[in-house]
Design a protein around this motif. Structure first.
Motif, mmCIF file in Angstrom:
data_model
loop_
_atom_site.group_PDB
_atom_site.id
_atom_site.type_symbol
_atom_site.label_atom_id
_atom_site.label_comp_id
_atom_site.label_asym_id
_atom_site.label_seq_id
_atom_site.Cartn_x
_atom_site.Cartn_y
_atom_site.Cartn_z
ATOM 1 N N THR A 69 11.615 12.342 31.338
ATOM 2 C CA THR A 69 12.646 12.077 31.028
ATOM 3 C C THR A 69 12.669 11.329 29.640
ATOM 4 O O THR A 69 13.624 11.075 29.547
ATOM 5 C CB THR A 69 12.954 11.143 32.410
ATOM 6 O OG1 THR A 69 12.832 12.427 33.725
ATOM 7 C CG2 THR A 69 13.993 10.612 32.418
ATOM 8 N N HIS A 114 18.980 15.045 35.962
ATOM 9 C CA HIS A 114 20.180 13.439 34.868
ATOM 10 C C HIS A 114 21.136 14.191 34.352
ATOM 11 O O HIS A 114 21.485 13.671 34.053
ATOM 12 C CB HIS A 114 19.091 13.703 34.009
ATOM 13 C CG HIS A 114 18.356 14.408 33.256
ATOM 14 N ND1 HIS A 114 17.833 15.987 33.560
ATOM 15 C CD2 HIS A 114 19.228 15.250 31.732
ATOM 16 C CE1 HIS A 114 17.613 16.523 33.075
ATOM 17 N NE2 HIS A 114 18.581 15.907 31.630
ATOM 18 N N GLY A 172 15.201 11.747 26.724
ATOM 19 C CA GLY A 172 16.544 11.642 26.790
ATOM 20 C C GLY A 172 16.714 10.466 25.824
ATOM 21 O O GLY A 172 17.482 10.918 24.956
ATOM 22 N N SER A 188 18.633 7.657 40.134
ATOM 23 C CA SER A 188 18.077 7.061 38.581
ATOM 24 C C SER A 188 18.166 8.401 37.517
ATOM 25 O O SER A 188 17.428 7.954 36.700
ATOM 26 C CB SER A 188 16.953 6.099 38.874
ATOM 27 O OG SER A 188 16.961 5.312 39.833
ATOM 28 N N ALA A 189 18.980 9.246 37.494
ATOM 29 C CA ALA A 189 19.081 10.219 36.422
ATOM 30 C C ALA A 189 17.928 11.155 35.761
ATOM 31 O O ALA A 189 18.181 10.524 34.243
ATOM 32 C CB ALA A 189 19.868 9.896 35.182
ATOM 33 N N GLN A 190 16.775 10.827 36.318
ATOM 34 C CA GLN A 190 15.961 11.594 36.375
ATOM 35 C C GLN A 190 15.211 12.830 36.345
ATOM 36 O O GLN A 190 16.220 13.895 36.574
ATOM 37 C CB GLN A 190 14.329 10.676 36.900
ATOM 38 C CG GLN A 190 14.598 9.400 36.582
ATOM 39 C CD GLN A 190 13.471 8.732 35.679
ATOM 40 O OE1 GLN A 190 12.703 8.673 34.983
ATOM 41 N NE2 GLN A 190 15.147 8.619 35.001
ATOM 42 N N VAL A 196 19.039 7.244 29.959
ATOM 43 C CA VAL A 196 17.837 7.830 30.802
ATOM 44 C C VAL A 196 16.998 8.109 31.122
ATOM 45 O O VAL A 196 15.574 7.860 31.511
ATOM 46 C CB VAL A 196 18.899 9.447 30.513
ATOM 47 C CG1 VAL A 196 18.095 10.553 31.013
ATOM 48 C CG2 VAL A 196 19.284 10.707 31.051
ATOM 49 N N VAL A 251 21.777 3.660 38.641
ATOM 50 C CA VAL A 251 20.433 4.128 38.234
ATOM 51 C C VAL A 251 19.281 3.184 38.117
ATOM 52 O O VAL A 251 17.962 4.052 38.776
ATOM 53 C CB VAL A 251 20.699 4.724 36.752
ATOM 54 C CG1 VAL A 251 21.678 5.734 35.979
ATOM 55 C CG2 VAL A 251 21.496 2.635 35.344
#
Length: 622
Positions: A273, A219, A277, A213-215, A296, A242
């Motif tokens: 995050t 990420h 992001g 999940s692109a944390q 993100v 994600v």
């Protein structure tokens, strides 16, 4: 369906491409129809649809194969299928000259199936299989265009970074299954774990969630994944990949409720995050990278909602995000198709030439920023309300962690409104920043302007335009589903209500959007990002975390690899080669000794016999 594909493809298109389009679109359409039927059945029964069968036993552990989907899971599956169908239809025209369209369509279908397996699997083994297949498909799809030099590197980066998290994910699942003695999800959730075992397993699961999940801190692969075709970006960011990590936490949330340490870790990860992001999105010039960094941040809102004890708010934002982010990426593909570049610095003035795309962006960016009454407003307000309530205590998460989530989510509202407004102004307003000898000129192309001709931009053709128009409906209206009792019951949401707490987010939204607009109006033709000053390079680089990862992980790993290579060559290989050389030379010496003349051999035999005789005589005499 065959007739639809016949309309999509030009008469001269070959058989393989036509077949691939047929199977891709038909598969997504059948999955969508099946999901609608299952959702109707589940809603009428008022209970989840389940099926489970014993597969095998390993060391006392029962491994099962199962299906389990309640109304909430089927709503997620519905979002996956809608986005997948739109992507399949859109891709036929968008990639009309791609020689590798057939494997692309197959990989998109496999990707969709893997996500549906994660959503509906009734056991952890099936969930893990879908999880891993998604990783393989993301590698293939991000690196699809082999003519782009950055695509293979981006695909490999996505695969390796998510692999880091997946190692923890696999170990976490193994720990849960080993302690529970079964892979059946219902039994795993009902099992009584010790505090230490449960916390360790959940922290390991969170490593996989951070990767998929692109944390933060896993990420960094997602912005680079923009090297893939734009429809793939829509699929990854909106409905698959994600969203998978968020949904896994939702499915295992009864376990997370028993571990304040895991929820606190999730809260810290989400808070960082969200702001990371959003701030990184402010300084991007690449249209797709703005949307990538926004993903993100928005996934951070979902994990933040989970951290403060509201899986319903996380699911609601997952569904609305799927709608408006798919819309934004497909609309971005239309812009790239029209102007032949991803860069905002080379766009401008597209509002008059691309009215459909412009209004689609208005709806999508409004929903992203949380502008009422669009979908993102209702779901984001739900997250903020859940975080605010958690700051009063009473939830498993520590109060300080709830405050952290609420403050970061609140600040990000203003930042999101700022970069959404900047994107809209830079792309669609003002004069064109591409000029030819006779006035504005644009170069038509597909992703990085591979096939270019000079022409006036226009809205995309029908099979690209219709998926965009369809997605504007849920992006604008899905938030109103919160007022439907059946939908609220499925997601276990509270009744929607708007109080004075809404004023602060709306004030921040207006401040962010108004600041971007004022900077644009005060200095026509100047990018509002210039106001960031010295912070601009920091934000544009994503806070240099790629560089940090390179220094802390990549360089030491390469140095270790070089050391192992030298040891292998100079020690292991040298020992093997030296042993062979010594053996060969010793054999040569014996061979040389055996090649003496006959007379010499006879003398040696005689001398040997004489020595043996003397030894024997001395022995007898003694």
């Amino acid at each position: 369906m065959v007739g639809l594909v016949g309309l999509v493809l030009p008469p001269g298109d070959g058989g393989p491409r036509r077949t691939a389009a047929l199977f891709g679109i038909a598969g997504a359409a059948l999955a969508l129809l099946d999901t609608i039927v299952l959702l109707a059945v589940s809603t009428s029964r008022g209970a989840p649809l389940t099926a489970n069968a014993h597969w095998l036993s390993l060391g006392g552990i029962e491994v099962t194969v199962g299906f389990s989907a309640g109304a909430a899971a089927l709503y997620v599956a519905l979002a996956v299928c809608v986005v997948a169908l739109c992507v399949q239809v859109y891709s036929v025209t968008y990639l009309h000259d791609d020689p590798r369209y057939a494997p692309y369509a197959a990989q998109v279908s496999l990707f969709t199936g893997a996500m549906l397996l994660v959503v509906t699997s009734g056991d952890l083994i099936g969930l893990l299989i879908g999880w891993e297949v998604m990783g393989a498909c993301s590698y293939l799809l991000i690196g699809h265009d082999r003519r782009l030099p950055e695509a293979p590197a981006a695909a490999m980066k996505a695969f390796l970074v998510t692999r880091v998290g997946d190692v923890g994910f696999l170990l976490g699942i193994a720990l849960l299954i080993a302690d529970a003695g079964t892979s059946r999800l219902a039994d795993v959730l009902a099992h009584d774990y010790s505090s230490g075992t449960l916390t360790a397993a959940l922290l390991l699961l969170l490593a996989g969630v951070a990767g998929k999940s692109a944390q933060f801190p896993l990420h960094t692969w997602l912005p680079d994944a923009m090297a893939g075709p734009t429809p793939v970006s829509a699929l990854i960011h909106a409905a698959t990949m994600v969203a998978a990590g968020v949904y896994v936490v939702v499915r295992t949330y009864p376990l997370f409720q028993q571990s304040p340490a895991a929820l606190a870790t999730l809260a810290v990860m989400a808070s960082i995050t969200i702001l990371l992001g959003a701030l990184s999105a402010t300084a991007q010039d690449d249209l797709k990278r703005v949307l990538a960094w926004s993903t993100v941040s928005q996934i951070g809102y979902m994990t933040g909602a989970l951290a403060v004890g509201s899986p319903a708010a996380a699911l609601f934002h997952l569904l609305t995000h799927a709608a408006f982010k798919a819309l934004l990426f497909l609309a971005a593909g239309a812009v790239i198709h029209a102007v032949g570049t991803n860069y905002l610095s080379r766009m401008g003035g597209l509002r008059e030439h691309m009215p459909v795309t412009f209004w689609s962006f208005v709806i999508g960016l409004g929903a992203l920023a949380g502008l009422p009454p669009l979908a993102g407003f209702w779901s984001k307000e739900n997250v903020l309300t859940a975080a605010a309530h958690a700051t009063d205590g009473g939830e498993p998460v520590p109060v300080w962690a709830a405050w952290l989530v609420w403050l970061s989510a609140l600040l990000a509202v203003g930042v999101t409104a700022w970069y959404a407004t900047r994107l809209l102004l830079r792309a669609f307003f003002g004069p064109s920043r591409e000029h030819g000898p006779d006035g504005p000129r644009w170069e038509i192309g597909f992703d990085d302007a591979r096939y270019r001709t000079t022409a006036v931009p226009h809205d995309p053709p029908g099979l690209m335009r219709w998926p965009i128009l369809i997605l504007t409906v849920p992006a604008a209206l899905l938030g109103l589903a919160a007022f439907a009792p059946g939908f609220r019951h499925a997601l276990e949401m509270d009744d929607p209500h708007l109080g004075v707490a809404i004023l602060l987010p709306m004030l921040l939204l207006a401040t962010g959007a108004g600041t971007a607009w004022w900077l644009w109006w005060a200095a026509p033709g100047v990018d509002p990002v210039e106001a960031l000053g010295r912070a601009r390079p920091l934000f544009a680089s994503g806070f240099h975390l790629d560089t940090v990862q390179g220094m802390v992980i990549v360089r030491p790993a390469k140095a270790l690899a070089r050391l192992v290579t030298v040891a292998d060559e100079q020690v292991v290989d040298a020992a093997v080669e030296s042993t062979g050389t010594a053996t060969r030379e010793l054999g040569g010496m014996f061979a040389e000794a055996h090649r003496v003349a006959l007379s010499g051999a006879a003398v040696l035999v005689f001398l040997g016999a004489l020595v043996l005789g003397v030894v024997a005589w001395l022995g007898v005499g003694t």
